[in-house]
Write an enzyme that holds these catalytic residues in place. Sequence first.
Site, mmCIF file in Angstrom:
data_model
loop_
_atom_site.group_PDB
_atom_site.id
_atom_site.type_symbol
_atom_site.label_atom_id
_atom_site.label_comp_id
_atom_site.label_asym_id
_atom_site.label_seq_id
_atom_site.Cartn_x
_atom_site.Cartn_y
_atom_site.Cartn_z
ATOM 1 N N ASP A 1 -50.470 34.719 -63.967
ATOM 2 C CA ASP A 1 -51.120 33.888 -64.585
ATOM 3 C C ASP A 1 -52.398 33.369 -63.782
ATOM 4 O OD1 ASP A 1 -50.318 31.458 -63.186
ATOM 5 O OD2 ASP A 1 -48.390 32.055 -63.992
ATOM 6 N N GLU B 1 -46.990 67.559 -51.447
ATOM 7 C CA GLU B 1 -47.379 66.253 -52.066
ATOM 8 C C GLU B 1 -48.165 65.291 -50.871
ATOM 9 O OE1 GLU B 1 -43.748 65.801 -55.328
ATOM 10 O OE2 GLU B 1 -43.358 66.084 -53.136
#
Length: 731
Positions: A536, A616
């Site tokens: 928030d 990777e």
Amino acid sequence: MAIQISPNGRLMTIQTNDSSYQMLADKNGVLLHLYYGSSIGAEDLSDLIVRSDVGFSGNPEEAGLDRTYSLDTLPQEVASSGVGDFRDDSVRLTHPDGSCAADFRFESCEVVSGAYSIPGMPALYDTDKKNSETLIIKMKEKASGAILHLYYGVWEEENVITRTASLTNAGKEPIYVEKFLSCSMDMMDRDLDLISFTGRHAMERTMERTPVTHIKTEFGSIRGTSSHHYNPAMILCDRHATEDAGDCFGLCLAYSGSFTAMAQKDQRDQIRVQMGINPYQFRWCLTGGETFFAPQVILSFSNQGFSKLSHQYHDILHEHMCRGRYKHERRPVLINNWEATYFDFNEEKIEKIAAQAGELGIEMMVLDDGWFGKRDDDNSGLGDWFVNEKKIRGGLPKLSEKIHEKGMKFGLWFEPEMISEDSDLYRAHPDWAITIPGRVPNHARNQLVLDMTRSDVRDYLMARFEEILGNTKIEYVKWDMNRSICDMYSHIYKGEQSGECYHRYILGVYDLLERFVQRFPEILLEGCSGGGGRFDAGMLYYSPQIWCSDNTDAMNRLDIQYGTSFFYPISSVGAHVSACPNHQTGRSVPLSTRADVALAGSFGYELDLRLLSDEEKAQVKEQIKEFHDYYDLTHEGDYYRLTERDNTSFTAWEFVAKNKERALVEVVKKDAWGNPLPVHVAIKGLEDNSMYVCSLNGIKRSGKTWNHAGITLPKFLSAGESMKFTFMKVE
Ligand code: GLA
């Protein structure tokens, strides 16, 4: 002039670049809401209110025999209680004689330069008073004389108006404040949709859109946190508003505790919209002379749809809510050991993970849960913030030194607000845990919550921070909070004051956070509550980034990050590449897609890099380079959602540099069908009259053409595959 006041001091018009907001204190002192919307002049719009005798809507004394004047029908800025407005109230009081009435009338108004602050709570700040002005309206309760101040912070350039309120008890005896919202507003002549962001743990902020009708649409949290379940933000918009068109009003609450938000049409089809502290278990004992402050609501308006509204929120929250060193400073790419090891680690394992990470270009090792007390699983140890030397032999300073030797920063996880019953802290201070005497408390993750209303609890935590962070080189802290609060009770604030605990809890959290950021200004703080359970605007005042969700599945993250992007800056979104099959969903998604999705956030890794193949690892190196290369776009640029959430085929988004020099588009294919259709992606935000070359096909076109014609991807993507490309401005 952002705030204009009529010569008689009763008509107040707020102007931002693209919006106007008008109020009138009528002859009876009732504060009417006349207008909020596209920018207009400052002439009196009170003729928009046409009154009539509405049955069963009574009249205050000042109306005399005029039956058309009713608090029940007038559009207002404060919703009185118990005195004839039968809609939802915004201020509810109980007086010493037990009566429950609140009826506020205008006294005066004044304009002050700069932004207001709210004692003990977050609020937008304006350090050099360059950007903002504040309108303060003083109102008085008719019988008790209690003083209500309404604050309107005006950010002209930013198209933002903030609201809050304070209440002062002018009498000698206590008044009980039963409800005190930050914002109430009655909008005339409107047919609007309400957009909220709902969800659950590991699936936060799913956008939901519903028409505002006479049936109340109310949402909020009574969990003591803003919660995964409803985010404290909403958009009211035209029924047909889209990303690029239509009126949209945003309301975003800078508060991390229990909140309420509501919209409802009244009998005259006006929409009352409200936001603030949830009145559930709220009752504030306001003694004579004392003042109570509500948290801040940040309002913003756009008449060009959601994209512009989001840009306004991103900019104001990033620039005027986030603070500290990392507001604009480049965030380090981190590796977090949580999904790599969970509780099963020792210093050797952490060092090995760090070594591997360092080789690939990762800049910070974050040691998550399990480094302290007796903490080999999540049943014990919370509160004992002392390193567990069985796991971290040699202690934190030594581990940190080893990590720094590898050229990396070091970060640490805390869950300060919690206590396990199986902990030394609980054995020493059982009364520090929130429990109701005589009741066995509810457990969540087998833990209890510390009574953050208590200053001795906060002092203990601060002393632990001091000891650990003061003696170890630590550049980052993840501040977690992993349960909802119930069984609310405090040994300090009890009896008459027991209704203050939920709010005092969050004030206590803010107090500790403030002490933390003042004492350790160099530390990058990342907020967290089981992922995004306390994502928030209030938390952004202390932590410029927040772990967005415990769900690291790239495909689910598309929706979670989409919902998060309506209000919160992309730089605030903690996003990591994790292992596959994903630990939350079991799904496997290519590493490239996982990184492309995490690129739309503050980027990191959360897996055992040692298990990656050489190919990777080479990809990871490349991804980190890309994160740095695109940083000015992802963290400082304008963000555009290019697809709607219900697009089942693909999700696309775009970052455009503020200087319009370049843009980055990312596309993720969600699903695949036989005989596939080409994917056409809209392009936004390029400068109409400049030429841009697209990295995908080398084609050079004007920004205007790209903006209108978009681009069709030259290849068909398989499900889960992603693609990204840039537009560079050229001569
Ligand atoms: C929460 C966080 C996770 C991790 C765990 C540790 O769930 O969101 O990222 O830190 O706690 O217990």
